[in-house]
Design a protein around this motif. Sequence first.
Motif, PDB file in Angstrom:
ATOM      1  N   ILE A  87     -10.998  -7.443   5.813  1.00  0.00           N
ATOM      2  CA  ILE A  87     -10.785  -7.116   4.228  1.00  0.00           C
ATOM      3  C   ILE A  87     -10.668  -5.748   3.861  1.00  0.00           C
ATOM      4  O   ILE A  87      -9.572  -5.483   3.060  1.00  0.00           O
ATOM      5  N   ILE A  88     -11.226  -4.840   4.592  1.00  0.00           N
ATOM      6  CA  ILE A  88     -10.936  -3.713   4.289  1.00  0.00           C
ATOM      7  C   ILE A  88      -9.556  -3.062   4.816  1.00  0.00           C
ATOM      8  O   ILE A  88      -8.709  -2.327   4.214  1.00  0.00           O
ATOM      9  N   ASN A  89      -9.056  -3.833   5.891  1.00  0.00           N
ATOM     10  CA  ASN A  89      -7.663  -3.469   6.435  1.00  0.00           C
ATOM     11  C   ASN A  89      -6.566  -4.078   5.280  1.00  0.00           C
ATOM     12  O   ASN A  89      -5.537  -3.217   5.266  1.00  0.00           O
ATOM     13  N   ILE A  90      -6.830  -5.336   4.873  1.00  0.00           N
ATOM     14  CA  ILE A  90      -5.979  -5.809   3.822  1.00  0.00           C
ATOM     15  C   ILE A  90      -5.817  -4.852   2.862  1.00  0.00           C
ATOM     16  O   ILE A  90      -4.734  -4.486   2.245  1.00  0.00           O
ATOM     17  N   PHE A  91      -7.264  -4.401   2.119  1.00  0.00           N
ATOM     18  CA  PHE A  91      -7.054  -3.455   1.161  1.00  0.00           C
ATOM     19  C   PHE A  91      -6.223  -2.263   1.326  1.00  0.00           C
ATOM     20  O   PHE A  91      -5.529  -1.690   0.633  1.00  0.00           O
ATOM     21  N   TYR A  92      -6.716  -1.701   2.657  1.00  0.00           N
ATOM     22  CA  TYR A  92      -6.035  -0.387   3.008  1.00  0.00           C
ATOM     23  C   TYR A  92      -4.309  -0.380   3.009  1.00  0.00           C
ATOM     24  O   TYR A  92      -3.656   0.394   2.485  1.00  0.00           O
ATOM     25  N   TYR A  93      -4.054  -1.561   3.580  1.00  0.00           N
ATOM     26  CA  TYR A  93      -2.416  -1.694   3.665  1.00  0.00           C
ATOM     27  C   TYR A  93      -1.734  -1.816   2.413  1.00  0.00           C
ATOM     28  O   TYR A  93      -0.543  -1.847   2.113  1.00  0.00           O
ATOM     29  N   ARG A  94      -2.447  -2.713   1.621  1.00  0.00           N
ATOM     30  CA  ARG A  94      -2.109  -2.957   0.259  1.00  0.00           C
ATOM     31  C   ARG A  94      -1.808  -1.413  -0.627  1.00  0.00           C
ATOM     32  O   ARG A  94      -0.923  -1.340  -1.125  1.00  0.00           O
ATOM     33  N   LEU A  95      -2.840  -0.532  -0.322  1.00  0.00           N
ATOM     34  CA  LEU A  95      -2.915   0.613  -1.077  1.00  0.00           C
ATOM     35  C   LEU A  95      -1.847   1.625  -0.375  1.00  0.00           C
ATOM     36  O   LEU A  95      -1.188   2.403  -1.328  1.00  0.00           O
ATOM     37  N   LYS A  96      -1.591   1.390   0.926  1.00  0.00           N
ATOM     38  CA  LYS A  96      -0.875   2.051   1.361  1.00  0.00           C
ATOM     39  C   LYS A  96       0.684   1.735   0.899  1.00  0.00           C
ATOM     40  O   LYS A  96       1.518   2.620   0.969  1.00  0.00           O
TER      41      LYS A  96
END
Length: 99
Positions: A87-96
């Motif tokens: 979940i953290i990686n999904i949010f990270y790549y969406r923000l990126k």
Amino acid sequence: MTIKEKLKLLKFFGTILIVILIPIALFYLFLIIPEYCACSQVQFEGEKGIDIYGSEIDCGGENQAFSEAFFQIFSLITGGISLVIIIINIFYYRLKKQL
């Protein structure tokens, strides 16, 4: 809070969780699962099971129940931490992507 700060924070928490997950996963894979599998096929009280390392495991009532409970708890912990990392990686790549 800016997007760059959020990215750094998500990256930090992701890294911390990965550092925590690695020893837990190794403990789970190399100690808990072999003991659980050695006693999973035991049908009678007091039987002995042999794990993948050749060690004899006492599969009596309390030991077998403890082994099963330990297996279930570590399965939940390992799966939960893995899910949070995903979940953290999904949010990270969406923000990126927004940046």
